[in-house]
Design a protein around this motif. Structure first.
Motif, PDB file in Angstrom:
ATOM      1  N   ALA A   1       0.831  -1.208   0.000  1.00  0.00           N
ATOM      2  CA  ALA A   1       0.000   0.000   0.000  1.00  0.00           C
ATOM      3  C   ALA A   1       0.865   1.259   0.000  1.00  0.00           C
ATOM      4  CB  ALA A   1      -0.925  -0.007   1.219  1.00  0.00           C
ATOM      5  N   LEU A   2       1.954   1.230   0.753  1.00  0.00           N
ATOM      6  CA  LEU A   2       2.856   2.379   0.789  1.00  0.00           C
ATOM      7  C   LEU A   2       3.565   2.559  -0.548  1.00  0.00           C
ATOM      8  CD1 LEU A   2       4.394   1.901   4.362  1.00  0.00           C
ATOM      9  CD2 LEU A   2       2.830   3.709   3.626  1.00  0.00           C
ATOM     10  N   MET A   3       3.927   1.461  -1.178  1.00  0.00           N
ATOM     11  CA  MET A   3       4.576   1.526  -2.492  1.00  0.00           C
ATOM     12  C   MET A   3       3.641   2.115  -3.548  1.00  0.00           C
ATOM     13  SD  MET A   3       7.721   0.449  -2.511  1.00  0.00           S
ATOM     14  CE  MET A   3       8.916  -0.652  -1.752  1.00  0.00           C
ATOM     15  N   VAL A   4       2.342   1.876  -3.391  1.00  0.00           N
ATOM     16  CA  VAL A   4       1.357   2.415  -4.331  1.00  0.00           C
ATOM     17  C   VAL A   4       1.384   3.941  -4.303  1.00  0.00           C
ATOM     18  CG1 VAL A   4      -1.114   2.668  -4.785  1.00  0.00           C
ATOM     19  CG2 VAL A   4      -0.157   0.405  -4.331  1.00  0.00           C
ATOM     20  N   ILE A   5       1.548   4.513  -3.104  1.00  0.00           N
ATOM     21  CA  ILE A   5       1.622   5.974  -2.984  1.00  0.00           C
ATOM     22  C   ILE A   5       2.794   6.508  -3.802  1.00  0.00           C
ATOM     23  CG2 ILE A   5       2.087   7.897  -1.402  1.00  0.00           C
ATOM     24  CD1 ILE A   5       0.599   6.415   0.744  1.00  0.00           C
ATOM     25  N   LEU A   6       3.954   5.855  -3.665  1.00  0.00           N
ATOM     26  CA  LEU A   6       5.133   6.283  -4.415  1.00  0.00           C
ATOM     27  C   LEU A   6       4.888   6.175  -5.921  1.00  0.00           C
ATOM     28  CD1 LEU A   6       8.068   7.196  -4.426  1.00  0.00           C
ATOM     29  CD2 LEU A   6       8.758   4.795  -4.285  1.00  0.00           C
ATOM     30  N   ALA A   7       4.257   5.090  -6.340  1.00  0.00           N
ATOM     31  CA  ALA A   7       3.971   4.894  -7.764  1.00  0.00           C
ATOM     32  C   ALA A   7       3.048   5.994  -8.296  1.00  0.00           C
ATOM     33  CB  ALA A   7       3.332   3.523  -7.978  1.00  0.00           C
ATOM     34  N   LEU A   8       2.066   6.392  -7.509  1.00  0.00           N
ATOM     35  CA  LEU A   8       1.133   7.449  -7.929  1.00  0.00           C
ATOM     36  C   LEU A   8       1.844   8.789  -8.055  1.00  0.00           C
ATOM     37  CD1 LEU A   8      -2.019   6.543  -5.776  1.00  0.00           C
ATOM     38  CD2 LEU A   8      -1.749   6.291  -8.252  1.00  0.00           C
ATOM     39  N   VAL A   9       2.756   9.072  -7.119  1.00  0.00           N
ATOM     40  CA  VAL A   9       3.512  10.327  -7.173  1.00  0.00           C
ATOM     41  C   VAL A   9       4.378  10.362  -8.432  1.00  0.00           C
ATOM     42  CG1 VAL A   9       5.306  11.702  -6.058  1.00  0.00           C
ATOM     43  CG2 VAL A   9       3.498  10.676  -4.678  1.00  0.00           C
ATOM     44  N   VAL A  10       5.047   9.245  -8.710  1.00  0.00           N
ATOM     45  CA  VAL A  10       5.904   9.163  -9.901  1.00  0.00           C
ATOM     46  C   VAL A  10       5.063   9.341 -11.168  1.00  0.00           C
ATOM     47  CG1 VAL A  10       7.379   7.637 -11.273  1.00  0.00           C
ATOM     48  CG2 VAL A  10       7.619   7.693  -8.779  1.00  0.00           C
ATOM     49  N   GLN A  11       3.930   8.661 -11.223  1.00  0.00           N
ATOM     50  CA  GLN A  11       3.049   8.744 -12.400  1.00  0.00           C
ATOM     51  C   GLN A  11       2.545  10.174 -12.593  1.00  0.00           C
ATOM     52  OE1 GLN A  11      -0.867   6.919 -12.115  1.00  0.00           O
ATOM     53  NE2 GLN A  11      -0.707   6.179 -14.226  1.00  0.00           N
ATOM     54  N   ASN A  12       2.170  10.837 -11.515  1.00  0.00           N
ATOM     55  CA  ASN A  12       1.665  12.215 -11.608  1.00  0.00           C
ATOM     56  C   ASN A  12       2.733  13.168 -12.125  1.00  0.00           C
ATOM     57  OD1 ASN A  12      -0.371  14.419 -10.792  1.00  0.00           O
ATOM     58  ND2 ASN A  12       1.459  15.016  -9.649  1.00  0.00           N
ATOM     59  N   SER A  13       3.962  12.974 -11.665  1.00  0.00           N
ATOM     60  CA  SER A  13       5.046  13.872 -12.072  1.00  0.00           C
ATOM     61  C   SER A  13       5.458  13.652 -13.525  1.00  0.00           C
ATOM     62  CB  SER A  13       6.259  13.689 -11.159  1.00  0.00           C
ATOM     63  OG  SER A  13       5.937  14.075  -9.848  1.00  0.00           O
ATOM     64  N   LEU A  14       5.324  12.414 -14.011  1.00  0.00           N
ATOM     65  CA  LEU A  14       5.712  12.107 -15.379  1.00  0.00           C
ATOM     66  C   LEU A  14       4.603  12.399 -16.378  1.00  0.00           C
ATOM     67  CD1 LEU A  14       7.607   8.710 -14.846  1.00  0.00           C
ATOM     68  CD2 LEU A  14       8.576  11.010 -15.153  1.00  0.00           C
ATOM     69  N   ALA A  15       3.380  12.577 -15.851  1.00  0.00           N
ATOM     70  CA  ALA A  15       2.237  12.795 -16.745  1.00  0.00           C
ATOM     71  C   ALA A  15       2.316  14.158 -17.449  1.00  0.00           C
ATOM     72  CB  ALA A  15       0.950  12.719 -15.931  1.00  0.00           C
TER      73      ALA A  15
END
Length: 306
Positions: A292-306
């Motif tokens: 669940a914590l890793m999902v937060i990191l993945a969402l942050v990365v995806q948002n920044s690359l979008a």
């Protein structure tokens, strides 16, 4: 070339911080300071030295976005990546200390203070003083609550030699200061070359690099089943990052804060901190929490690359 300079600079920061942490512990042990006080102050503050050096250098150079993004990014990495990895690799996570009752709220206080202070668009001198006062309160709380013990037992067995210790301390500080200076210059050049904002550079490249000491210490602790140290180090480092890093940086120059423009990243740091409280409250020290914590990191990365 700037990418190579950046990598070497971050390595110098990490090795320099490691030297300072280890030699500071030796001095404290030599003067019979309790292992609790050593752990509660030196280790958590020591692992925040890279963030401190980078943010102060960025502030002096007028790159306030890097200073603030570094702290926000480090908070996200410390909780989502470092704590997530701890939960995923540790055979069993069962802290002896009641982390919810004694420590978890401290993961929320600093970021709430940051949001309130940033409403007017700046973290100024007075805000910096308040941040440092919050850090002092945290240290007093740790001492009064007889908090986590973070001393390296093997280190305690080594003989103390002032000459060697002083020399390594000097080397450590040189590595940290020079590494921070080159890291900021190279990171700014990379941002310009690739058309990337300084905020994104600070949020990812620098924040990840400056979070490596926490990652190293926490993984080592988890593998040795010392999860109290791993989780305590993350909480203590996050407090130090906001209070010491932003506090000292804002004393040098006011820091601009755009809460609306960087809403997603700041919200992610707050949600990660809130999840830490939820996990400790319900004792969810398992692999599901790590994912669940890793999902937060993945969402942050995806948002920044979008």
């Amino acid at each position: 070339m700037d990418i190579l300079i950046f990598i070497v600079s971050m390595a110098a920061l990490i090795y320099g911080a490691d030297y300072i942490i280890e030699q500071s512990e030796k001095i404290a042990l030599h003067y019979n300071i309790s292992s609790f006080v050593i752990g509660a102050t030196l280790v958590a503050l020591g692992t925040s030295l890279p963030e401190m050096a980078v943010s102060m250098s960025a502030t002096v150079k007028g790159s306030g976005d890097i200073a603030v993004a570094n702290v926000i990014g480090s908070t996200i990495f410390n909780i989502s990546l470092v704590l997530g990895v701890v939960f995923l690799i540790a055979k069993k996570v069962s802290p002896k200390r009641d982390l919810f009752a004694k420590d978890s709220a401290w993961s929320l206080f600093p970021i709430l203070a940051f949001i309130l202070m940033g409403i007017d668009g700046k973290i100024n001198f007075v805000d910096g003083i308040l941040f440092l006062a919050l850090m002092a309160g945290y240290l007093m709380f740790l001492i009064s609550s007889n908090s986590m013990e973070e001393i390296d037992e093997e280190l305690a067995k080594e003989k103390f030699a002032w000459g060697k210790t002083a020399g390594l301390l000097v080397i450590g500080f040189i590595f940290v200061v020079v590494g921070a200076d080159f890291a900021i210059d190279s990171a700014s050049n990379i941002a310009r070359d690739f058309g990337i904002s300084e905020w994104v550079i600070g949020l990812f490249l620098i924040a990840f690099g400056t979070s490596l000491p926490e990652l190293t210490i926490s993984i080592k602790s988890a593998m040795n089943n010392n999860t109290d140290l791993a989780i305590g180090n993350i909480i203590g480092s996050n407090v130090a990052n906001f209070t010491m890093v932003l506090g000292v940086s804002s004393l040098i120059n006011p820091l601009n804060v755009d809460l609306s423009a960087n809403f997603f990243d700041i919200a992610a740091a707050f949600i990660a901190s809130l999840m830490l409280v939820f996990i400790t409250a319900n004792k969810l020290y398992n692999k599901s929490a790590g994912i669940a914590l890793m999902v937060i990191l993945a969402l942050v990365v995806q948002n920044s690359l979008a």
